[in-house]
Design a protein around this motif. Structure first.
Motif, short mmCIF file in Angstrom:
data_model
loop_
_atom_site.label_atom_id
_atom_site.label_comp_id
_atom_site.label_asym_id
_atom_site.label_seq_id
_atom_site.Cartn_x
_atom_site.Cartn_y
_atom_site.Cartn_z
N SER A 174 0.84 -1.19 0.00
CA SER A 174 0.00 0.00 0.00
C SER A 174 0.88 1.24 0.00
CB SER A 174 -0.93 0.01 1.22
OG SER A 174 -0.21 0.15 2.42
N MET A 175 0.44 2.26 -0.73
CA MET A 175 1.17 3.52 -0.85
C MET A 175 0.21 4.68 -0.60
SD MET A 175 3.88 5.34 -1.65
CE MET A 175 3.81 7.13 -1.55
N GLU A 176 0.49 5.45 0.44
CA GLU A 176 -0.29 6.68 0.72
C GLU A 176 0.61 7.87 0.44
OE1 GLU A 176 -2.59 9.06 4.34
OE2 GLU A 176 -1.71 7.08 4.70
N LEU A 177 0.24 8.68 -0.54
CA LEU A 177 1.03 9.85 -0.90
C LEU A 177 0.42 11.06 -0.22
CD1 LEU A 177 2.51 10.20 -4.44
CD2 LEU A 177 2.41 12.09 -2.84
N VAL A 178 1.22 11.70 0.65
CA VAL A 178 0.71 12.79 1.48
C VAL A 178 1.33 14.11 1.07
CG1 VAL A 178 0.23 11.27 3.43
CG2 VAL A 178 2.46 12.36 3.27
N ASN A 179 0.66 15.17 1.43
CA ASN A 179 1.12 16.52 1.12
C ASN A 179 2.32 16.88 1.98
OD1 ASN A 179 1.07 18.93 -0.29
ND2 ASN A 179 -1.09 19.35 0.17
N SER A 180 3.12 17.85 1.54
CA SER A 180 4.30 18.27 2.28
C SER A 180 4.38 19.79 2.33
CB SER A 180 5.57 17.72 1.63
OG SER A 180 6.73 18.27 2.24
N LYS A 181 4.79 20.30 3.46
CA LYS A 181 5.00 21.75 3.59
C LYS A 181 6.19 22.21 2.76
CE LYS A 181 7.81 21.26 7.78
NZ LYS A 181 7.94 21.61 9.23
N ASP A 210 -2.61 19.60 -4.24
CA ASP A 210 -3.10 20.40 -5.35
C ASP A 210 -2.00 20.78 -6.35
OD1 ASP A 210 -1.68 22.19 -3.84
OD2 ASP A 210 -3.36 23.54 -3.43
N GLN A 211 -0.81 20.24 -6.17
CA GLN A 211 0.27 20.57 -7.09
C GLN A 211 0.04 19.88 -8.43
OE1 GLN A 211 0.72 19.34 -4.00
NE2 GLN A 211 1.54 21.11 -2.89
N PRO A 212 0.15 20.61 -9.53
CA PRO A 212 -0.18 20.03 -10.84
C PRO A 212 0.77 18.94 -11.31
CG PRO A 212 0.77 22.23 -11.09
CD PRO A 212 0.52 22.04 -9.62
N TYR A 213 1.97 18.85 -10.71
CA TYR A 213 2.92 17.83 -11.16
C TYR A 213 2.61 16.45 -10.60
CZ TYR A 213 5.07 19.37 -6.73
OH TYR A 213 5.30 19.73 -5.43
N PHE A 214 1.71 16.33 -9.63
CA PHE A 214 1.23 15.01 -9.21
C PHE A 214 0.20 14.55 -10.24
CE2 PHE A 214 2.62 16.50 -4.93
CZ PHE A 214 3.54 15.48 -4.68
N THR A 215 0.40 13.38 -10.83
CA THR A 215 -0.37 13.02 -12.03
C THR A 215 -1.09 11.69 -11.87
OG1 THR A 215 1.67 12.13 -13.00
CG2 THR A 215 1.09 14.41 -13.55
N ASN A 216 -0.72 10.70 -12.65
CA ASN A 216 -1.43 9.42 -12.69
C ASN A 216 -1.22 8.61 -11.42
OD1 ASN A 216 0.08 10.03 -15.48
ND2 ASN A 216 -2.01 9.36 -15.92
N GLY A 217 -2.04 7.59 -11.28
CA GLY A 217 -1.81 6.64 -10.20
C GLY A 217 -0.56 5.81 -10.47
N ILE A 218 -0.48 5.23 -11.66
CA ILE A 218 0.66 4.41 -12.08
C ILE A 218 1.06 4.83 -13.49
CG2 ILE A 218 1.47 2.09 -12.65
CD1 ILE A 218 -0.54 1.00 -10.62
N GLU A 219 2.34 5.06 -13.69
CA GLU A 219 2.87 5.27 -15.03
C GLU A 219 3.99 4.26 -15.27
OE1 GLU A 219 5.59 8.31 -17.69
OE2 GLU A 219 4.32 9.19 -16.11
N VAL A 220 3.90 3.52 -16.37
CA VAL A 220 4.92 2.55 -16.76
C VAL A 220 5.31 2.83 -18.21
CG1 VAL A 220 5.56 0.12 -16.88
CG2 VAL A 220 3.83 0.85 -15.23
N SER A 230 -4.07 11.56 -9.20
CA SER A 230 -3.90 12.59 -8.17
C SER A 230 -5.15 13.46 -8.03
CB SER A 230 -2.71 13.48 -8.55
OG SER A 230 -2.74 14.70 -7.87
N PRO A 231 -5.44 13.94 -6.82
CA PRO A 231 -6.57 14.87 -6.64
C PRO A 231 -6.42 16.14 -7.48
CG PRO A 231 -5.82 14.06 -4.51
CD PRO A 231 -4.82 13.59 -5.52
#
Length: 525
Positions: A404-411, A462-472, A488-489
């Motif tokens: 499992s992978m949870e991607l969280v926001n960062s300050k 909300d950063q636009p560079y967060f994109t697909n769930g999986i890219e291969v 990404s949200p």
């Protein structure tokens, strides 16, 4: 059991107990003083030499603080540190043995340097303290050179700190090197001791066979650069268990060095590292919690790591191929990983899992990373999982089972986010560079399997560079079964799975899929 038999057993136990302490050599009996000013190197070495000359036994360090420079253990002995005993590194570099290394000039060994010994151990509830406070400027932070950040998203603002030193690393002065070294040794044990405040690598095993490290506390200083936890170079049959390791640089390192890189005195008989087990350890690092492979590399194989926690690290698990040799037959099981972005000149950009194979040296035939498996892994990170091979060394046969992978926001996204860190590679543009960040990115990977992979995102991202769930991309023989996740949200309309430039894909998921130049695609229920 009759009375006579019981008495015989008791007498035998008493004999064994008394015999185990019959050969005890107290360093105070050889002139060691815990007065806070005497440098006890010679006295400690006298006790060790006497122990060796009498056939071995125990060198005893009683409670007290004993200042020391470099000394050497020998075969058939245990250095026992009593509770309250501290071997404390001298603040004076001249108290450490020196050596000259090509391209590096004059250097100094650390506190303990043991070569060509067998049946040697360090035990007890005492401490070896490297006294790193005198070898660093803790008021200044070591920063990345501006030229090294020019391909990042933030350019000169990359990892900018408004005030203070941020997450370090602090600036080194002249200092001793590895605090504790075992080189070309057999049957080595470390048990229960504390290793603190190392000015460089803390515990280094080079060209050793049969190594056991259990129950130690290793805190090298989370702001201190190069202060790795345990480095295993070209060793066989190693067990590390039940340890608490908190280090500025990599907590655990496993490499198979090409020995022209090593320091004088290292014979370099084995070259590869193999048959390594790690279990039940807590790891923390501002670089990698676990690092396998790098430059000047020979093969590392048969590594099995389980039941560990990696917390507050810049990178969780890192497998790096930059040279010849292979990194193969590696498993990770039942591991929790938590990673963050950290300011300063640390390597890693928040990836819980990082596997990369890119050229680091000219004029060598690149090795390969192959047969790597992750089972029951929980990841929480401020960057995605990264598998980054190259056209000359595609990563082979990587399996994720129940991950499992949870991607969280960062300050720190504003000063660090949206980049990939492949430092240690040959070409400048590949070292630190701007990139979109999917939840998992696989680039030049053949034989990737994701089985029961779950991906979740922090809804505040909300950063636009967060994109697909999986890219291969640039792949062969991809299999994704029982995947649960979204894009990404900040990019909800993107396909969840993006496949580009590959052949042979089997997908068992209801997620949206985009295919670009893919041959041989099958979707299964």
């Amino acid at each position: 059991m009759n009375l006579f038999s019981r008495l015989t057993v008791v007498l035998c136990c008493l004999f064994i107990f008394s015999s185990s302490f019959a050969q005890t050599f107290n360093i105070k009996d050889y002139g060691a003083l815990s007065d806070g000013k005497t440098v006890n190197t010679a006295a400690i070495q006298k006790a060790i030499d006497a122990c060796y000359q009498n056939g071995g036994g125990r060198v005893y360090v009683p409670a007290g603080v004993f200042i020391t420079g470099t000394f050497h253990l020998k075969s058939n002995m245990d250095l026992y540190l009593e509770n309250g005993a501290v071997l404390f590194g001298s603040p004076n570099l001249q108290d450490y043995e020196s050596y000259t290394k090509p391209d590096y000039g004059l250097n100094y060994y650390g506190i303990l340097y043991t070569v060509d010994a067998e049946n040697v151990s360090i035990s007890g509830a005492g401490t070896i303290d490297g006294n790193n406070k005198v070898f660093f400027d803790f008021d200044k932070a070591k920063k990345i050179d501006a030229n090294g950040t020019r391909f990042t998203r933030q350019k000169e603002n990359y990892r900018h700190v408004e005030s203070g030193i941020g997450d370090g690393p602090v600036v080194p002065k002249d200092r001793p090197r590895q605090m504790v070294i075992f080189s070309d040794c057999k049957h080595v044990q470390l048990r229960d001791i504390s290793l603190l405040n190392s000015p460089f690598w803390t515990l280094h095993f080079a060209d050793c066979d049969d190594v056991s490290v259990t129950g130690i506390r290793l805190w090298s200083g989370i702001l201190v650069p190069n202060a790795d936890g345990i480095d295993v170079t070209s060793c066989s049959n190693v067990v590390i268990a039940n340890c608490d390791i908190r280090s500025g640089d990599d907590a655990l390192v496993f490499v198979g060095y090409d020995h022209h890189f090593e320091i004088p005195g290292f014979k370099g008989l084995r070259h590869l590292s193999e048959n390594i087990t790690v279990t039940n350890c807590n790891l923390q690092s501002y670089s990698s919690g676990i690092r396998i492979g790098f430059l000047d590399q020979n093969t590392v194989r048969n590594v099995h790591i389980s039941h560990c926690n990696i917390t507050n690290s810049s990178r969780g698990i890192g497998i790096f191929l930059r040279d010849q040799g292979s990194l193969e037959n590696i498993t990770f099981s039942d591991i929790t990983i938590e990673t963050h972005l950290h300011t300063g000149d640390w390597w890693g950009n928040g990836e819980p899992i990082h596997i990369s194979a890119v050229r680091g040296k000219e004029n060598v035939k690149m090795g390969v990373i192959k047969n790597v498996e992750f089972n029951n892994i929980t990841c929480i990170g401020e960057n995605g999982i990264l598998l980054y091979g190259s056209d000359e060394s595609a990563i082979q046969d990587v399996r994720f089972n129940h991950v499992s992978m949870e991607l969280v926001n960062s300050k720190l996204n504003g000063v660090m986010g949206g980049n990939i860190d492949l430092r240690g590679c040959l070409y400048e543009k590949e070292q630190l560079f701007e990139s979109n960040i999917p939840g998992l990115l696989a680039h030049y990977v053949n034989g990737l399997t994701l089985n029961d992979f779950k991906l979740t995102w922090d809804n505040t991202i909300d950063q636009p560079y967060f994109t697909n769930g999986i890219e291969v991309n640039n792949f062969k023989d991809l299999k994704i079964v029982d995947f649960k996740g979204t894009s990404s949200p900040s990019n909800k309309n993107l396909p969840v799975i993006l496949l580009k430039d590959g052949s042979g894909a089997v997908i068992g998921s209801n997620a949206s899929i985009s295919k670009q130049n893919v041959d041989g695609f099958e979707k299964i229920k």
